[in-house]
Structures are given as structure tokens and as C-alpha cells.
Scaffold this motif. Structure first.
Motif, PDB file in Angstrom:
ATOM      1  N   LYS A 233       0.754  -1.208   0.171  1.00 33.16           N
ATOM      2  CA  LYS A 233      -0.046   0.078  -0.036  1.00 33.16           C
ATOM      3  C   LYS A 233       0.781   1.264  -0.164  1.00 33.16           C
ATOM      4  O   LYS A 233       0.429   2.146  -0.601  1.00 33.16           O
ATOM      5  CB  LYS A 233      -0.862  -0.037   1.213  1.00 33.16           C
ATOM      6  CG  LYS A 233      -1.791   1.011   1.257  1.00 33.16           C
ATOM      7  CD  LYS A 233      -2.903   1.211   2.487  1.00 33.16           C
ATOM      8  CE  LYS A 233      -3.789   2.343   2.423  1.00 33.16           C
ATOM      9  NZ  LYS A 233      -4.922   2.209   3.769  1.00 33.16           N
ATOM     10  N   TYR A 238      -3.791   3.808  -3.564  1.00 34.35           N
ATOM     11  CA  TYR A 238      -4.989   3.621  -4.279  1.00 34.35           C
ATOM     12  C   TYR A 238      -5.654   4.837  -4.272  1.00 34.35           C
ATOM     13  O   TYR A 238      -5.887   5.409  -3.329  1.00 34.35           O
ATOM     14  CB  TYR A 238      -5.747   2.539  -3.751  1.00 34.35           C
ATOM     15  CG  TYR A 238      -7.075   2.405  -4.213  1.00 34.35           C
ATOM     16  CD1 TYR A 238      -7.425   2.147  -5.439  1.00 34.35           C
ATOM     17  CD2 TYR A 238      -8.198   2.717  -3.362  1.00 34.35           C
ATOM     18  CE1 TYR A 238      -8.809   2.032  -5.908  1.00 34.35           C
ATOM     19  CE2 TYR A 238      -9.507   2.462  -3.791  1.00 34.35           C
ATOM     20  CZ  TYR A 238      -9.879   2.191  -5.105  1.00 34.35           C
ATOM     21  OH  TYR A 238     -11.035   2.093  -5.648  1.00 34.35           O
ATOM     22  N   SER A 239      -6.198   5.238  -5.383  1.00 30.67           N
ATOM     23  CA  SER A 239      -6.992   6.394  -5.726  1.00 30.67           C
ATOM     24  C   SER A 239      -8.323   6.186  -5.670  1.00 30.67           C
ATOM     25  O   SER A 239      -8.872   5.593  -6.772  1.00 30.67           O
ATOM     26  CB  SER A 239      -6.542   7.381  -6.840  1.00 30.67           C
ATOM     27  OG  SER A 239      -7.333   8.419  -7.134  1.00 30.67           O
ATOM     28  N   ARG A 240      -9.271   6.372  -4.779  1.00 29.84           N
ATOM     29  CA  ARG A 240     -10.629   6.024  -4.729  1.00 29.84           C
ATOM     30  C   ARG A 240     -11.333   6.959  -5.975  1.00 29.84           C
ATOM     31  O   ARG A 240     -12.320   6.541  -6.581  1.00 29.84           O
ATOM     32  CB  ARG A 240     -11.328   6.053  -3.499  1.00 29.84           C
ATOM     33  CG  ARG A 240     -12.641   5.555  -3.509  1.00 29.84           C
ATOM     34  CD  ARG A 240     -13.228   5.821  -1.989  1.00 29.84           C
ATOM     35  NE  ARG A 240     -12.558   5.012  -1.180  1.00 29.84           N
ATOM     36  CZ  ARG A 240     -12.964   3.965  -0.963  1.00 29.84           C
ATOM     37  NH1 ARG A 240     -14.204   3.063  -1.578  1.00 29.84           N
ATOM     38  NH2 ARG A 240     -12.374   3.049   0.201  1.00 29.84           N
ATOM     39  N   ALA A 241     -10.927   8.229  -5.895  1.00 28.63           N
ATOM     40  CA  ALA A 241     -11.610   9.046  -6.804  1.00 28.63           C
ATOM     41  C   ALA A 241     -11.202   8.724  -8.198  1.00 28.63           C
ATOM     42  O   ALA A 241     -12.033   8.550  -9.183  1.00 28.63           O
ATOM     43  CB  ALA A 241     -11.187  10.544  -6.579  1.00 28.63           C
ATOM     44  N   ASP A 243     -10.348   5.794  -9.385  1.00 27.78           N
ATOM     45  CA  ASP A 243     -10.964   4.578  -9.843  1.00 27.78           C
ATOM     46  C   ASP A 243     -12.564   4.834 -10.107  1.00 27.78           C
ATOM     47  O   ASP A 243     -13.092   4.216 -11.116  1.00 27.78           O
ATOM     48  CB  ASP A 243     -11.143   3.642  -8.522  1.00 27.78           C
ATOM     49  CG  ASP A 243     -11.536   2.301  -8.973  1.00 27.78           C
ATOM     50  OD1 ASP A 243     -11.409   1.750 -10.091  1.00 27.78           O
ATOM     51  OD2 ASP A 243     -11.949   1.583  -8.064  1.00 27.78           O
ATOM     52  N   ALA A 244     -13.224   5.622  -9.239  1.00 21.80           N
ATOM     53  CA  ALA A 244     -14.525   6.020  -9.660  1.00 21.80           C
ATOM     54  C   ALA A 244     -14.878   6.727 -10.749  1.00 21.80           C
ATOM     55  O   ALA A 244     -15.928   6.457 -11.543  1.00 21.80           O
ATOM     56  CB  ALA A 244     -15.105   6.756  -8.453  1.00 21.80           C
ATOM     57  N   ASP A 358      -9.973  -6.725 -15.523  1.00 17.77           N
ATOM     58  CA  ASP A 358     -10.658  -5.596 -15.115  1.00 17.77           C
ATOM     59  C   ASP A 358     -11.516  -5.337 -16.498  1.00 17.77           C
ATOM     60  O   ASP A 358     -11.563  -3.944 -16.941  1.00 17.77           O
ATOM     61  CB  ASP A 358      -9.659  -4.467 -14.859  1.00 17.77           C
ATOM     62  CG  ASP A 358      -8.759  -4.186 -16.015  1.00 17.77           C
ATOM     63  OD1 ASP A 358      -8.664  -5.158 -17.069  1.00 17.77           O
ATOM     64  OD2 ASP A 358      -7.809  -3.208 -16.106  1.00 17.77           O
ATOM     65  N   ARG A 361     -14.423  -2.535 -17.008  1.00 16.46           N
ATOM     66  CA  ARG A 361     -14.268  -1.035 -17.443  1.00 16.46           C
ATOM     67  C   ARG A 361     -14.047  -1.048 -18.893  1.00 16.46           C
ATOM     68  O   ARG A 361     -13.851   0.105 -19.197  1.00 16.46           O
ATOM     69  CB  ARG A 361     -12.826  -0.799 -16.674  1.00 16.46           C
ATOM     70  CG  ARG A 361     -13.103  -0.936 -15.079  1.00 16.46           C
ATOM     71  CD  ARG A 361     -13.981   0.075 -14.724  1.00 16.46           C
ATOM     72  NE  ARG A 361     -14.206  -0.082 -13.078  1.00 16.46           N
ATOM     73  CZ  ARG A 361     -13.561   0.529 -12.172  1.00 16.46           C
ATOM     74  NH1 ARG A 361     -12.955   1.380 -12.422  1.00 16.46           N
ATOM     75  NH2 ARG A 361     -13.704   0.290 -10.891  1.00 16.46           N
TER      76      ARG A 361
END
Length: 395
Positions: A233, A238-241, A243-244, A358, A361
Motif C-alpha cells: 500500500k 490507491y486512488s478511490r476518486a 477509480d470511481a 478488469d 471497465r
């Protein structure tokens, strides 16, 4: 040629752009060709880049070390034929030195031509690239080819040269049950392992977690996996924004009737690939193996070819695909690109299972470009998926 070759994607130029950007290269001098190649790279123009590289190879251009960079660019773009020709040009320029030949081992491994990679490396001196690294690569190729005992021996040999080395321990843990003398060795090398960088140390802790799981100690396994995950990590945030945003783009721009209309005027068959996907650790590998047991189906693994279609289209959204078509590209062009990449990797015969994780996507792009390709979506209990993901080293 002094450009820095990175892992950039190459897009297919839209038809109206292609006629403007292509240069008359048949009789161009070498400096002109290199300038044109740089310009094609800046534009991410796949067709023009490949065309110029082919001309340079046909002319046996004296590019020396640069051939290795060009080979890597072609490999990343899925152009395996040109990548192999370029690496052979580099090897020839280096007078077939073992270190240059090892560059071809790396390329063959990346292209999943594992038997060829294994045989070539086995023919090189034992100090190429260095004894531990050589044994590690031979161990991994042997294990992947199903020769577990041979791979085990090579990986243990790698650890003789580099005790505590996380990558070698992780490969061993993935191949065998560690409950026994090998597991005792893993524990004994803990202090040495702690001297590694965080990436290799994370791999050691994932192997340690597997050992404790094999020995029936879930608490110790959880602690080891947690340590490995924490190290990763810190290395790969990790970028949650982000990814969203990517997920939103993948679901945008596909109005009702889009795919029905997209089928009009199609001229190519697109049923060759079989997509098997779902959440990570949901059973895709098992289903892939079942399907590939048929003599007419090839085991493709996680090909990641669909990303090249998204690069070519300018994105994963329906809006990007619509703009691509408005600029002169066609859905047949996108489908043909994927099929070309399959031919490069597997040849023209047989169907191929693509279990890229993935794929969700790229669903819209796949449905538009490859409308006849079947897709199997795997489902598994979410808690089982979560635990399996937690104990799996993905990077």
C-alpha cells in the motif's frame, strides 16, 4: 534516436488523420525516418509507428542499443513480430553477446513464449544475468510450464545465491505446499529478508502467510498477509476518486440502441475471443482451464489487449467511441486491432480465452468492437473473494 521509450499506448490513427500524417518513407534517409518515428510516437499513431519500424528493420538500420528500446515499445504495443525482429537486430549489433541474448529471454517471457525463453536462458552462461536471477527465471518458467519439481529445484538454487529473497519465496509458495523443511528455511531467513526493499519484503511476507496457512495457523497467516499488504500500500497508493472516475466513464455515453446500430455494416467476424471475467479470485482461472481443455481453444490468460482498443478509441466511454467513429475510424477497425493482437500472440488458428480481470471497465468497447465474442461473468461469495484477494499478491 534519443527519445525515452515508456509504456505509452499507441492509438490507431483515424482514417482522415492517417492520410495527412503518413510520410513518404520508402526512400527517406535515416535521419528523416527517425524524425518521422518520433513524431508518430508523440501522436501515439500505432499504424505509422509500426510502418516506420518495419522499414528500419528491412533496411537493417544501424541503431545499435536503440533496437532494444524499440523492441520494448513494440512488445508493450502488442506488435510481437516487430518486437522479436527488433530484439534480434539489437543482438546482432551486440555481436550475440550473452547479455544481449538475455534481453530476448525477457521479451519471450513477457510474450508468454515460456518454453522458448526457458531454452534460450538454459543455453546461456550461468552468470547471465547473475546466478540467482538466472535460477529464478528458470524456476518460474518451469513452474508455469507445469514442471513443478524442476521449478522447485531452480527456485531453491536462487535462494542459495540470495537468501531471504522475496520474489523467489513467493514463487515457491505459489507452486508448492510449504509445510516441511522448505517452510523451516523460509522462517530461518526472516532476518535476512528484512534487509530487502519494501517491494521484495512484501513478497516475502505473502510467502510467509502462505506457510502459516499451509500449517493451519490462520492468525499468523493473517498477520503476515497484513504486513505484506501494508508494504504494498505504501508503494502503490490507491486512488478511490480515480477509480470511481474510470468506472463512471466506462458507463457513460451508451444510449439505448447504440449496440444495435453498431452492428450495421460490420464486415469482420469477431467471435474468436472468449472473455472470462468477474471479480478477482472469483474462479476465472478454473473456468479458463476447463474451456481451454478443448482442442480448438487456446489458454490466453490475462491478455490486457482491450486496453489497446480503448487507447485507439481515445477512452472507454461511449462518447469516446462515437468521437472516434466521427473522426473516420470504424468499429471494424477496433475489432480488427484486437484480432490482429491475437494473431501476433497466438497465430491465426483457434479460439482464445481472455481472462483479463478488469474487463468490466471495457464492457462497452468490447460490445461495440467485438459484438460476437462471448463473455462469461464469474460470481463467487463476496467474502470468499475478499479473503482470497487479501492473501493473493497481485502486482
Amino acid at each position: 534516436m534519443r527519445h525515452r521509450v515508456g509504456h505509452m499506448g499507441l492509438r490507431s490513427a483515424a482514417k482522415d488523420d492517417r492520410s495527412r500524417t503518413m510520410v513518404p518513407i520508402k526512400h527517406a534517409a535515416l535521419p528523416e525516418l527517425l524524425t518521422a518515428l518520433k513524431a508518430a510516437l508523440v501522436r501515439r499513431d500505432r499504424a505509422e509507428t509500426s510502418r516506420i519500424v518495419a522499414v528500419l528493420l528491412d533496411r537493417r538500420a544501424p541503431l545499435g542499443e536503440q533496437w532494444r528500446a524499440i523492441s520494448q515499445l513494440m512488445q508493450v504495443s502488442g506488435e510481437l513480430t516487430l518486437a522479436l525482429r527488433a530484439i534480434d537486430a539489437f543482438i546482432a549489433s551486440a555481436a550475440n553477446k550473452p547479455a544481449a541474448l538475455y534481453s530476448k529471454v525477457v521479451l519471450l517471457t513477457q510474450a508468454q513464449r515460456l518454453q522458448d525463453a526457458h531454452d534460450l536462458l538454459a543455453s546461456l552462461p550461468e552468470n547471465v544475468p547473475e546466478p540467482g536471477g538466472r535460477a529464478y527465471v528458470l524456476g518460474n518458467t518451469a513452474v508455469t510450464l507445469g514442471r513443478i519439481e524442476e521449478g522447485r529445484a531452480y527456485l531453491l538454487k536462487a535462494l542459495e545465491h540470495r537468501p531471504g529473497w522475496g520474489p523467489a519465496w513467493l514463487s515457491l509458495a505459489s507452486a508448492i505446499n510449504l509445510d516441511g523443511p522448505v517452510g523451516d528455511q523460509l522462517l530461518a531467513e526472516a532476518a535476512i529478508a528484512e534487509r530487502q526493499g519494501p517491494s521484495d519484503l512484501a513478497r516475502y511476507h505473502y510467502a510467509l502467510g502462505k506457510l502459516h496457512a499451509d500449517r493451519g495457523d490462520p492468525a499468523a497467516a493473517f498477520a503476515a498477509y497484513s504486513r505484506g499488504a501494508a508494504l504494498l500500500k505504501a508503494e502503490t497508493p490507491y486512488s478511490r476518486a480515480g477509480d470511481a472516475a474510470n468506472a463512471t466513464a466506462a458507463m457513460t455515453g451508451w444510449p439505448e440502441g447504440f449496440f444495435d446500430r453498431a452492428g450495421d455494416g460490420r464486415t469482420i467476424a469477431t467471435s474468436r475471443p472468449i472473455f472470462v471475467t468477474g471479480l478477482p479470485r472469483s474462479g476465472t482461472t478454473l473456468v479458463e482451464q476447463i474451456i481451454a481443455s478443448h482442442s480448438a481453444v487456446l489458454d490466453g490468460g490475462e491478455l490486457n489487449f482491450v486496453q489497446h482498443l480503448a487507447v485507439a478509441a481515445g477512452g472507454v466511454s461511449g462518447d469516446a467511441v462515437t468521437q472516434y467513429c466521427a473522426s473516420g475510424g470504424t468499429l471494424d477497425d477496433l475489432g480488427a486491432l484486437y484480432l490482429h493482437l491475437l494473431d501476433e500472440r497466438f497465430g491465426p488458428e483457434g479460439r482464445v480465452v481472455d481472462k483479463t480481470i478488469d474487463v468490466s471497465r471495457f464492457m462497452g468497447v468490447i460490445a461495440a468492437a467485438l459484438p460476437d465474442a462471448p463473455l462469461i461473468w464469474m460470481r463467487r461469495d463476496p467474502l470468499d473473494c475478499a479473503w482470497s484477494c487479501f492473501r493473493t499478491f497481485f502486482i
